[in-house]
Each structure stands twice: as structure tokens, then as C-alpha cells.
Write an enzyme that holds these catalytic residues in place. Structure first.
Site, PDB file in Angstrom:
ATOM      1  N   LEU A   1       0.929  -2.675  -0.113  1.00 27.19           N
ATOM      2  CA  LEU A   1       1.945  -2.390   0.953  1.00 27.19           C
ATOM      3  C   LEU A   1       3.204  -1.906  -0.102  1.00 27.19           C
ATOM      4  O   LEU A   1       4.402  -2.465  -0.020  1.00 27.19           O
ATOM      5  CB  LEU A   1       2.160  -3.697   1.396  1.00 27.19           C
ATOM      6  CG  LEU A   1       2.997  -3.861   2.859  1.00 27.19           C
ATOM      7  CD1 LEU A   1       2.265  -2.966   3.920  1.00 27.19           C
ATOM      8  CD2 LEU A   1       3.545  -5.077   3.111  1.00 27.19           C
ATOM      9  N   GLY A   2       2.996  -0.713  -0.169  1.00 30.05           N
ATOM     10  CA  GLY A   2       4.421  -0.092  -1.166  1.00 30.05           C
ATOM     11  C   GLY A   2       5.036   0.809   0.025  1.00 30.05           C
ATOM     12  O   GLY A   2       5.139   0.492   1.021  1.00 30.05           O
ATOM     13  N   ARG A   3       5.893   2.057  -0.774  1.00 33.48           N
ATOM     14  CA  ARG A   3       6.268   2.803   0.173  1.00 33.48           C
ATOM     15  C   ARG A   3       5.923   3.201   1.405  1.00 33.48           C
ATOM     16  O   ARG A   3       6.234   3.056   2.465  1.00 33.48           O
ATOM     17  CB  ARG A   3       7.229   4.059  -0.609  1.00 33.48           C
ATOM     18  CG  ARG A   3       8.127   3.510  -1.506  1.00 33.48           C
ATOM     19  CD  ARG A   3       8.646   4.527  -2.523  1.00 33.48           C
ATOM     20  NE  ARG A   3       7.352   5.117  -3.212  1.00 33.48           N
ATOM     21  CZ  ARG A   3       7.373   5.103  -4.603  1.00 33.48           C
ATOM     22  NH1 ARG A   3       8.583   4.756  -5.105  1.00 33.48           N
ATOM     23  NH2 ARG A   3       6.415   5.255  -5.389  1.00 33.48           N
TER      24      ARG A   3
ATOM     25  N   ARG B   1      -1.337  -6.097  -5.665  1.00 37.91           N
ATOM     26  CA  ARG B   1      -1.263  -6.866  -6.622  1.00 37.91           C
ATOM     27  C   ARG B   1      -0.079  -7.771  -6.771  1.00 37.91           C
ATOM     28  O   ARG B   1      -0.246  -8.861  -7.480  1.00 37.91           O
ATOM     29  CB  ARG B   1      -1.513  -5.982  -7.876  1.00 37.91           C
ATOM     30  CG  ARG B   1      -0.113  -5.192  -8.097  1.00 37.91           C
ATOM     31  CD  ARG B   1      -0.254  -4.264  -9.459  1.00 37.91           C
ATOM     32  NE  ARG B   1       1.244  -3.490  -9.106  1.00 37.91           N
ATOM     33  CZ  ARG B   1       1.394  -2.598  -9.935  1.00 37.91           C
ATOM     34  NH1 ARG B   1       0.588  -2.098 -10.877  1.00 37.91           N
ATOM     35  NH2 ARG B   1       2.377  -1.632  -9.792  1.00 37.91           N
TER      36      ARG B   1
ATOM     37  N   ILE C   1      -6.148   6.701   3.035  1.00 40.27           N
ATOM     38  CA  ILE C   1      -5.334   7.811   2.553  1.00 40.27           C
ATOM     39  C   ILE C   1      -4.550   7.666   1.295  1.00 40.27           C
ATOM     40  O   ILE C   1      -3.579   8.334   1.067  1.00 40.27           O
ATOM     41  CB  ILE C   1      -4.280   7.676   3.786  1.00 40.27           C
ATOM     42  CG1 ILE C   1      -3.169   8.724   3.890  1.00 40.27           C
ATOM     43  CG2 ILE C   1      -3.359   6.304   3.788  1.00 40.27           C
ATOM     44  CD1 ILE C   1      -3.370   9.878   5.232  1.00 40.27           C
ATOM     45  N   GLY C   2      -5.105   6.746   0.495  1.00 40.70           N
ATOM     46  CA  GLY C   2      -4.428   6.671  -0.848  1.00 40.70           C
ATOM     47  C   GLY C   2      -5.166   7.362  -1.940  1.00 40.70           C
ATOM     48  O   GLY C   2      -4.593   8.693  -2.115  1.00 40.70           O
ATOM     49  N   ARG C   3      -6.286   7.007  -2.475  1.00 42.57           N
ATOM     50  CA  ARG C   3      -7.068   7.909  -3.550  1.00 42.57           C
ATOM     51  C   ARG C   3      -8.515   7.698  -3.375  1.00 42.57           C
ATOM     52  O   ARG C   3      -8.871   6.422  -3.012  1.00 42.57           O
ATOM     53  CB  ARG C   3      -6.538   7.506  -5.025  1.00 42.57           C
ATOM     54  CG  ARG C   3      -5.382   8.270  -5.442  1.00 42.57           C
ATOM     55  CD  ARG C   3      -5.700   9.586  -5.581  1.00 42.57           C
ATOM     56  NE  ARG C   3      -4.491  10.417  -6.101  1.00 42.57           N
ATOM     57  CZ  ARG C   3      -3.454  10.919  -5.306  1.00 42.57           C
ATOM     58  NH1 ARG C   3      -3.506  10.895  -4.418  1.00 42.57           N
ATOM     59  NH2 ARG C   3      -2.253  11.316  -6.063  1.00 42.57           N
TER      60      ARG C   3
ATOM     61  N   GLU D   1     -13.066  15.393  -5.418  1.00 40.94           N
ATOM     62  CA  GLU D   1     -12.204  16.577  -4.277  1.00 40.94           C
ATOM     63  C   GLU D   1     -12.296  17.896  -5.130  1.00 40.94           C
ATOM     64  O   GLU D   1     -11.975  17.813  -6.519  1.00 40.94           O
ATOM     65  CB  GLU D   1     -10.661  16.166  -4.019  1.00 40.94           C
ATOM     66  CG  GLU D   1     -10.773  15.096  -3.075  1.00 40.94           C
ATOM     67  CD  GLU D   1      -9.315  14.411  -2.883  1.00 40.94           C
ATOM     68  OE1 GLU D   1      -8.406  15.193  -3.290  1.00 40.94           O
ATOM     69  OE2 GLU D   1      -8.990  13.460  -2.315  1.00 40.94           O
TER      70      GLU D   1
ATOM     71  N   HIS E   1      -7.466  16.058   2.483  1.00 35.42           N
ATOM     72  CA  HIS E   1      -6.343  15.552   1.624  1.00 35.42           C
ATOM     73  C   HIS E   1      -5.013  16.337   2.325  1.00 35.42           C
ATOM     74  O   HIS E   1      -4.325  16.890   1.451  1.00 35.42           O
ATOM     75  CB  HIS E   1      -6.536  15.888   0.081  1.00 35.42           C
ATOM     76  CG  HIS E   1      -5.904  14.940  -0.883  1.00 35.42           C
ATOM     77  ND1 HIS E   1      -6.175  14.618  -2.126  1.00 35.42           N
ATOM     78  CD2 HIS E   1      -4.323  14.628  -0.611  1.00 35.42           C
ATOM     79  CE1 HIS E   1      -5.058  13.769  -2.418  1.00 35.42           C
ATOM     80  NE2 HIS E   1      -4.042  13.758  -1.571  1.00 35.42           N
TER      81      HIS E   1
ATOM     82  N   GLY F   1      -2.423  14.466   3.811  1.00 33.64           N
ATOM     83  CA  GLY F   1      -1.386  13.513   3.944  1.00 33.64           C
ATOM     84  C   GLY F   1      -0.173  14.182   3.936  1.00 33.64           C
ATOM     85  O   GLY F   1       0.557  13.775   4.886  1.00 33.64           O
TER      86      GLY F   1
HETATM   87  P1  NAP Z   1       4.015   3.003  -4.368  1.00 34.21           P
HETATM   88  O1  NAP Z   1       5.289   2.583  -3.553  1.00 34.21           O
HETATM   89  O2  NAP Z   1       4.326   2.960  -5.686  1.00 34.21           O
HETATM   90  O3  NAP Z   1       3.168   1.808  -3.672  1.00 34.21           O
HETATM   91  C1  NAP Z   1       2.083   1.389  -4.485  1.00 34.21           C
HETATM   92  C2  NAP Z   1       1.521   0.148  -4.113  1.00 34.21           C
HETATM   93  O4  NAP Z   1       0.210  -0.043  -4.920  1.00 34.21           O
HETATM   94  C3  NAP Z   1       2.637  -1.094  -4.548  1.00 34.21           C
HETATM   95  O5  NAP Z   1       2.762  -1.991  -3.743  1.00 34.21           O
HETATM   96  C4  NAP Z   1       1.724  -1.628  -5.826  1.00 34.21           C
HETATM   97  O6  NAP Z   1       1.919  -2.895  -6.118  1.00 34.21           O
HETATM   98  C5  NAP Z   1       0.399  -1.221  -5.211  1.00 34.21           C
HETATM   99  N1  NAP Z   1      -0.711  -1.409  -6.285  1.00 34.21           N
HETATM  100  C6  NAP Z   1      -0.472  -0.705  -7.596  1.00 34.21           C
HETATM  101  N2  NAP Z   1      -1.621  -1.068  -8.295  1.00 34.21           N
HETATM  102  C7  NAP Z   1      -2.349  -1.853  -7.615  1.00 34.21           C
HETATM  103  C8  NAP Z   1      -3.554  -2.577  -7.827  1.00 34.21           C
HETATM  104  N3  NAP Z   1      -4.433  -2.114  -8.966  1.00 34.21           N
HETATM  105  N4  NAP Z   1      -4.280  -3.442  -6.820  1.00 34.21           N
HETATM  106  C9  NAP Z   1      -3.625  -3.301  -5.537  1.00 34.21           C
HETATM  107  N5  NAP Z   1      -2.304  -2.925  -5.485  1.00 34.21           N
HETATM  108  C10 NAP Z   1      -1.870  -1.885  -6.404  1.00 34.21           C
HETATM  109  O7  NAP Z   1       3.392   4.301  -3.942  1.00 34.21           O
HETATM  110  P2  NAP Z   1       3.405   5.073  -2.455  1.00 34.21           P
HETATM  111  O8  NAP Z   1       4.748   6.108  -2.403  1.00 34.21           O
HETATM  112  O9  NAP Z   1       3.328   3.975  -1.450  1.00 34.21           O
HETATM  113  O10 NAP Z   1       2.096   5.794  -2.884  1.00 34.21           O
HETATM  114  C11 NAP Z   1       1.005   5.193  -2.865  1.00 34.21           C
HETATM  115  C12 NAP Z   1      -0.077   6.160  -3.223  1.00 34.21           C
HETATM  116  O11 NAP Z   1      -0.487   6.865  -1.794  1.00 34.21           O
HETATM  117  C13 NAP Z   1       0.087   7.326  -4.167  1.00 34.21           C
HETATM  118  O12 NAP Z   1      -0.162   6.387  -5.644  1.00 34.21           O
HETATM  119  C14 NAP Z   1      -1.005   8.224  -3.711  1.00 34.21           C
HETATM  120  O13 NAP Z   1      -2.274   7.914  -4.678  1.00 34.21           O
HETATM  121  C15 NAP Z   1      -1.261   7.898  -2.326  1.00 34.21           C
HETATM  122  N6  NAP Z   1      -0.896   9.158  -1.760  1.00 34.21           N
HETATM  123  C16 NAP Z   1      -1.771  10.093  -0.821  1.00 34.21           C
HETATM  124  C17 NAP Z   1      -1.380  10.916  -0.125  1.00 34.21           C
HETATM  125  C18 NAP Z   1      -2.170  11.835   0.641  1.00 34.21           C
HETATM  126  O14 NAP Z   1      -2.076  12.982   0.745  1.00 34.21           O
HETATM  127  N7  NAP Z   1      -3.438  11.370   1.231  1.00 34.21           N
HETATM  128  C19 NAP Z   1       0.107  11.535  -0.255  1.00 34.21           C
HETATM  129  C20 NAP Z   1       0.833  10.511  -0.976  1.00 34.21           C
HETATM  130  C21 NAP Z   1       0.287   9.526  -1.530  1.00 34.21           C
HETATM  131  P3  NAP Z   1       3.236  -3.631  -6.407  1.00 34.21           P
HETATM  132  O15 NAP Z   1       4.344  -3.560  -5.340  1.00 34.21           O
HETATM  133  O16 NAP Z   1       3.093  -4.669  -7.114  1.00 34.21           O
HETATM  134  O17 NAP Z   1       4.042  -2.346  -7.696  1.00 34.21           O
END
Ligand code: NAP
Length: 323
Positions: free
Chosen positions: A154-156, A177, A232-234, A263, A281, A283
Site C-alpha cells: 500500500l504505497g503511492r 512490509r 499490476i506491480g511486477r 516480459e 504492461h 499501466g
Molecule cells: P511505493 O510508493 O514505493 O510503494 C511500494 C510499497 O511496497 C511500499 O508501501 C513498500 O513498503 C512496499 N514494499 C516494498 N518492499 C516490500 C516487500 N518486500 N514486501 C511487501 N511490501 C513491500 O511505490 P509505487 O509508486 O506505489 O510503485 C509500486 C510498484 O508498482 C513499482 O515498484 C513498480 O514495480 C510497479 N509499477 C507498475 C507499473 C505498471 O505499468 N504495471 C507502473 C508503475 C509502477 P513501505 O511502505 O514499508 O516502504
């Protein structure tokens, strides 16, 4: 500024290339007939690298650039950059957070609706002429009504997805985490515990070693035969083999995937399944959002090389440097 030499590792959008070319001396690794020869010649002069998920910016590459100070990654996910190595060697890594958050969350809701209400399968039915020949498309077994969504990470973007899910009347729980201080959604300290508690598991977790295959056979069993997985993550977060087996054997009901382990390869077993929605991909893939991401890459490099520091450094390489 032209005296600063910048390396681009792969093809980037014209707005990035044009601005970098006009401001710096640019070297294109992807166009070099002999990459090693290019690196041997210009490597000692490179101060910044512009890169993206298409190429690994690993220790082996960065070690060939002794004057490297900045790696600017196109994308918020930077699992293709060895940020830990960079941090240990005084190299700053930047990514492109925030500017893509709403777009990715929108795509996620589209993928969720397509999967739960079988929208792409029903469109295929219409285009095949089956509506006229066989009558109405069968009623969907699944619905969003009354469901609980479990968000992994639950990040951004996760929070933007949660906001949209709330507007759809869904109950929200999450696992990550760490517990988030700025939300009141119930937190599950284990992923299996959350999978048991929710109907729809949405993963927006970053890639890398700490999340590799954390959605495995056990998590899918906990999600259960009516459960839906949205990723939608990785791709690396999901054990794709376990997912294929779970879908084939009805361990879970269906899946909607925007990301995959290797991919652009998507396993034939997934393509063969009708109760799975597969997106390439996309997103963040609008001109609007990719333009903002590209501009942030340029702005990070420009700001850094003009002595003003990076705009969006990642957690492993804080700015100003600690200590
Ligand atoms: P973010 O704000 O950094 O959020 C990531 C979240 O993941 C944070 O809450 C973090 O926890 C948590 N996290 C990190 N490592 C973890 C682990 N080992 N186990 C459980 N939770 C963990 O990033 P965001 O901007 O939301 O982006 C998230 C991800 O979306 C990117 O890294 C990317 O892989 C993916 N993404 C995909 C697309 C697409 O086109 N499909 C586009 C953009 C992004 P904490 O709060 O403790 O730091």
C-alpha cells in the site's frame, strides 16, 4: 553543460533524447556496434546514465564508469538498477514517482473490472458473432458486489487504487512490509493471512529479491476457488508456474495481469486460458503520463549535473548523502 557526458542504455522517447542531446554529450549504448568498445572509450568520462527497465543497470555496467555519479531511471520501479551497489559506491539513483500514480491506478481498476466481469471474454464473444448465433453471453459467476480487496504493498499507487476501490463500495484490507500510518484500512501482518481474508488480491508490490515469488502456491490456495488475482506491480512477485497451475486446477477463479516474469514473453499456458485477462504492461502507457515520466528523467539529470542535486532520489541513495 555540453562538457558533461551522459550514457543512454536503451531507446528512449524523443522528448528525452532531444533534450539530453541538446544539453549534454550523449552516447547511445544501444546503437553501438561494439558495446564493450564504446564503454572502453567513453566509460571513463560518463557522469550520468539514463536508463529504464529494458536494460539491467547492474554492478558490471556501473563499474565500467568510474566517474559515474547519477543513474536516472525511467519508471518508478527500479529493480533493474542495482541501487544497493550504487549507494555503496556514491552513485545516486533516481526514479519517476508520483507522475504515474493515478494512471496506473486507473489501469488497475480497468483490469479489475475486465477480469471480474469477463469484459474481454464477452467482447471476444460479440466479435466472433456468437451473440447473434447463440444468444446472450453467459452471466458471470463473479461480481464486485460485497467483495473485499486485499492490496499487497500500500504505497503511492496502492493507496490510489484503494481510493478508487472505496468509491466502488469495496472493503479494503492490506499487507506490506510495514503498517501505513496514514490509513485506517485493516492491516494483515502476513500475506497468507490477507489472502485468506480477501476475495480479490491486488499486487502492486515492487520487484527485486525481497518480493521474489512471494505470491506462491500457498498464497493462491489461501485466496481460494472464488478468488481473483490482479497483478499490476511486477511479474517477479508472482510464481508464474504456481499461478498457471492454480488457474488450470481452479484453485483460484481468475486473474488479471499487466506484468509477467519474462516480459515480453507470456507463457502459452496463460494465453490459452479464457478466464485470464492479459495486458502488455500498459499501466502507465499513455502519451500524457509517459511524457511526464520522460521529463522527470531529463530534469533529474539536468538538475544534478548543474549542481542542484537530484529531484527524486530513491531510498537506497538519499540526498544529501547520509554521514
Ligand atoms: P511505493 O510508493 O514505493 O510503494 C511500494 C510499497 O511496497 C511500499 O508501501 C513498500 O513498503 C512496499 N514494499 C516494498 N518492499 C516490500 C516487500 N518486500 N514486501 C511487501 N511490501 C513491500 O511505490 P509505487 O509508486 O506505489 O510503485 C509500486 C510498484 O508498482 C513499482 O515498484 C513498480 O514495480 C510497479 N509499477 C507498475 C507499473 C505498471 O505499468 N504495471 C507502473 C508503475 C509502477 P513501505 O511502505 O514499508 O516502504
Amino acid at each position: 553543460m555540453k562538457s558533461n557526458e551522459v550514457l543512454v542504455t536503451g531507446r528512449m522517447m524523443p522528448l528525452v533524447m532531444e533534450q539530453l542531446e541538446s544539453r549534454f554529450t550523449l552516447h547511445k549504448l544501444h546503437e553501438a556496434a561494439d558495446r564493450d568498445a564504446l564503454l572502453a572509450e567513453v566509460g571513463p568520462r560518463i557522469r550520468a546514465v539514463a536508463t529504464g527497465g529494458h536494460v539491467k543497470t547492474d554492478a558490471a555496467l556501473m563499474a565500467k564508469l568510474p566517474k559515474l555519479e547519477l543513474v536516472a531511471n525511467f519508471g518508478v520501479g527500479y529493480d533493474s538498477v542495482d541501487a544497493a551497489w550504487a549507494g555503496q559506491h556514491g552513485v545516486v539513483v533516481t526514479n519517476t514517482p508520483d507522475v504515474l500514480t493515478e494512471e496506473v491506478a486507473d489501469t488497475c481498476l480497468g483490469l479489475l473490472l475486465m477480469t471480474v466481469r469477463e469484459l474481454s471474454a464477452s467482447e471476444r464473444y460479440l466479435r466472433a458473432g456468437l451473440w447473434e448465433k447463440q444468444g446472450a453471453y453467459p452471466l458471470t459467476h463473479n461480481t464486485l458486489a460485497g467483495k473485499t480487496v486485499g492490496i499487497l504493498a500500500l504505497g503511492r499507487i496502492g493507496k490510489a487504487i484503494a481510493k478508487r476501490c472505496q468509491a466502488f463500495g469495496l472493503k479494503i484490507v492490506y499487507h506490506g512490509r510495514s503498517q501505513q500510518k496514514d490509513v485506517a484500512y485493516p492491516y494483515y501482518p502476513t500475506l497468507v493471512g490477507m489472502a485468506e481474508a480477501c476475495d480479490i488480491l491486488i499486487s502492486v508490490a515492487p520487484g527485486g529479491d525481497s518480493t521474489f515469488h512471494i505470491i506462491d502456491a500457498e498464497v493462491l490456495r489461501a485466496l481460494g476457488p472464488k478468488g481473483v488475482l490482479i497483478n499490476i506491480g511486477r511479474g517477479s512477485v508472482v510464481d508464474e508456474g504456481a499461478l498457471i497451475s492454480a488457474l488450470q486446477n481452479k484453485v483460484i477463479a481468475s486473474a488479471g495481469l499487466d506484468v509477467f516474469e519474462k516480459e515480453p514473453h507470456v507463457p502459452a499456458e496463460l494465453i490459452a486460458l479464457d478466464h485470464v485477462v492479459l495486458l502488455p504492461h500498459v499501466g502507465s502507457a499513455s502519451h500524457h503520463t509517459r511524457g511526464l515520466m520522460g521529463q522527470l528523467v531529463v530534469d533529474n539529470i539536468t538538475s544534478f549535473l548543474s549542481g542542484k542535486g537530484p529531484l527524486t532520489p530513491v531510498a537506497e541513495t538519499p540526498w544529501p548523502p547520509k554521514g
